[in-house]
Design an enzyme around this catalytic site. Structure first.
Site, PDB file in Angstrom:
ATOM      1  N   ASP A  94       0.806  -1.222   0.000  1.00  0.00           N
ATOM      2  CA  ASP A  94       0.000   0.000   0.000  1.00  0.00           C
ATOM      3  C   ASP A  94       0.839   1.271   0.000  1.00  0.00           C
ATOM      4  O   ASP A  94       0.443   2.291  -0.545  1.00  0.00           O
ATOM      5  CB  ASP A  94      -0.960   0.023   1.190  1.00  0.00           C
ATOM      6  N   ASP A  97       5.646   0.342   3.295  1.00  0.00           N
ATOM      7  CA  ASP A  97       5.878  -0.897   4.031  1.00  0.00           C
ATOM      8  C   ASP A  97       5.516  -2.088   3.145  1.00  0.00           C
ATOM      9  O   ASP A  97       5.303  -1.937   1.949  1.00  0.00           O
ATOM     10  CB  ASP A  97       5.060  -0.897   5.331  1.00  0.00           C
ATOM     11  N   TYR A 246      -5.723   0.717   9.072  1.00  0.00           N
ATOM     12  CA  TYR A 246      -6.838   1.027   8.184  1.00  0.00           C
ATOM     13  C   TYR A 246      -8.160   0.642   8.832  1.00  0.00           C
ATOM     14  O   TYR A 246      -8.904  -0.195   8.321  1.00  0.00           O
ATOM     15  CB  TYR A 246      -6.659   0.331   6.830  1.00  0.00           C
ATOM     16  N   GLU A 492       5.697   9.929   3.144  1.00  0.00           N
ATOM     17  CA  GLU A 492       5.253   8.612   2.698  1.00  0.00           C
ATOM     18  C   GLU A 492       4.221   8.777   1.593  1.00  0.00           C
ATOM     19  O   GLU A 492       3.411   9.700   1.615  1.00  0.00           O
ATOM     20  CB  GLU A 492       4.673   7.800   3.855  1.00  0.00           C
TER      21      GLU A 492
END
Length: 529
Positions: A94, A97, A246, A492
């Site tokens: 995603d 990571d 999430y 990120e």
């Protein structure tokens, strides 16, 4: 994503055939001409489009294909699902990571597909349709694997907590690859609904070029919707490890409505439309007035899709409910345009939409996408938007959407492109394990968890690999940005940040081309006069 214990407040092959006819090549040549002769201040949307699609190749998990263009990546996650006796190789990481989170991955594919549906002509004209379809198919191939039976969907591979103790290349991964699923006893209607939406949307993309694959996707989408609707519950209640990353704050009702409207679009089956209409009130579709559109909150996208049904003659009998959907869709649009009575999306001093500190750009790209779609809708139906603060034409909506994308590409106080690899000034220290460590193809020596932190994470130098096409979290509420690897709130990037931009870059490329053509024609008229 690196965020832990997020407490988020919700504000209410590809069967692509290469099309190489004269018309396409003449269009491409025109865009090349346009790129050369436009003013220095114009943005190269062709370059941005190409680079945005490269990003999804950087995020691939599994065995990479022979036509892989991002060469600093190699195979990874080849035993995913092995412990559970299921093949879960493939899909997307995603962000920075190596966990494969089902909900944001599905939303990414939905947005890629929606862009490919709405702006198909523009993407084809730019010569990028094959790459767009490959990006979608990399996700949908994984969803087919993850949907192992009608009422079982694998929700996640890897564990966020253990993954975040490591700073490794995906090719070296030593962290847990535990897989988690939803089923009849462990429901996840939000995850099932979003995955159904993604596969239904993708089925439309592949309908003409790969009808067999399109049919397969639609079959899975219908099964997943039935599963999610029959066994209702939030997926983070069944898959507890996802809560810190999430969590489904908005619940599952938006995803079920979202899936139903996509299935109606894909099948023209009235049963799905009846679902959207009959559950409009109790599921919040005509109740929630929302000021964000994201991997978690689908209401604004759903409401906009329902609004567009109003122009269909066969929907006249449903006008009352569809108008309620439209009212809420326009609340979202007006809030982005700062035209609501008090409840608007905040902006930075330089005019960037600002929803929240963490990874704010995700909300900017999705907003720009919905605004552009609604502008097109109003233009095609010869209508205006009526907000509390006045009436707005489609041109103003389109212009504002474009201003947000142009901010991303460098029209901001720092002259910084937040799309990595675009322009000369972009983030060099993106918070991304693979990009920040020497490429596995250059150095196959094993790099362990702590070794990655010790030797690579804290380096002040730029990342050795450029994460081309990634849209990072972006600046803070004052338009400030710190390009530091440990500043993951800003540096990120996530797949669902870039996904809405693919269609938008193609749209703006086409729009600029038409504008330049008109200007040239007008100048010739003046000269001849």
């Amino acid at each position: 994503m690196e965020e832990k214990n997020r407490k988020k407040q919700v504000q209410y092959h590809s069967g692509a055939s290469k099309i190489s006819n004269f018309g396409q090549w003449s269009t491409i040549l025109f865009y090349i001409f346009m790129t050369i002769f436009t003013t220095a201040n114009a943005f190269d949307y062709m370059d941005a489009l190409s680079k945005s699609l490269l990003y999804f190749e950087s995020q691939r998990s599994g065995r990479l294909p022979h036509n892989q263009r991002v060469t600093w990546r190699d195979h990874s996650g080849l035993t995913d699902g092995l412990e559970q006796g299921v093949d879960l190789v493939g899909g997307y990481y995603d962000a920075g990571d190596h966990v494969k989170f089902g909900l944001p991955m599905a939303f990414t594919v939905t947005m890629l597909s929606w862009g490919a549906i709405e702006f198909r002509r523009e993407i084809v004209a730019a010569g990028e349709m094959e790459h767009a379809m490959e990006a979608i198919k990399w996700g949908t191939d994984y969803f087919i694997k993850a949907h192992t039976s009608p009422n079982v969907l694998w929700a996640e591979v890897g564990d966020g907590d253990t993954d975040h103790y490591c700073w490794q290349r995906p090719e070296d991964m030593t962290t847990s690859r535990q897989a988690y699923k939803i089923d009849e006893n462990n429901p996840g209607s939000d995850l099932a609904g979003e995955t159904a939406a993604a596969m239904a949307a993708a089925s439309l993309v592949f309908r003409t070029t790969n009808p067999h694959y399109s049919h397969l996707l639609l079959h899975h989408a219908q099964q997943l919707f039935e599963f999610g609707d029959m066994y209702r519950g939030k997926y983070d209640g069944s898959v507890g490890v996802v809560k810190s990353y999430y969590a489904s704050v908005s619940g599952y009702m938006d995803e079920l409505l979202w899936a139903a409207v996509w299935l109606y679009k894909a099948t023209d089956n009235e049963e799905y439309l009846e679902y959207v209409l009959n559950k409009a009130h109790i599921f919040g579709g005509t109740g929630w007035a929302i000021t964000e559109f994201s991997w978690d909150v689908k209401y604004a996208g759903l409401q906009l899709m329902a609004s567009k049904l109003l122009v269909e003659e066969k929907q006249q009998q449903h006008t009352q409910i569809l108008e309620q959907y439209r009212s809420k869709a326009e609340y979202y649009i007006c809030s982005c345009l700062n035209k609501n009575n008090g409840s608007n999306v905040e902006r930075t001093p330089a005019g960037l939409l600002y929803v929240r500190q963490w990874n704010n750009m995700q909300y900017v790209s999705t907003a720009a996408f919905l605004l552009t779609l609604y502008s097109d809708f109003l233009k095609s139906t010869n209508q205006n938007l009526t907000c509390h603060e006045g009436t707005i034409g489609h041109e103003e909506i389109f212009s504002f959407a474009k201003s947000q994308v142009d901010y991303i590409l460098g029209s901001n106080p720092l002259n910084m492109s937040y799309l990595v690899g675009y322009g000369s000034n972009y983030p060099r220290r993106v918070h991304h394990r693979g990009a920040s460590i020497v490429s596995y193809r250059e150095n196959k020596g094993f790099i362990g968890c702590t070794q990655g932190y010790d030797n690579w994470y804290g380096r002040e130098e730029a990342n050795p690999n450029v994460l081309v096409g990634a849209l990072v979290g972006g600046p803070n509420s004052d338009d400030d940005f710190m390009d530091q690897r440990d500043n993951y709130v800003q540096t990120e990037a996530c797949t669902y940040n870039t996904a809405p931009l693919v269609g938008l870059f193609a749209k703006f490329l086409d729009s600029e081309g038409k504008k330049l053509l008109e200007e040239n024609q007008n100048s010739h008229l003046v000269a001849s006069y």
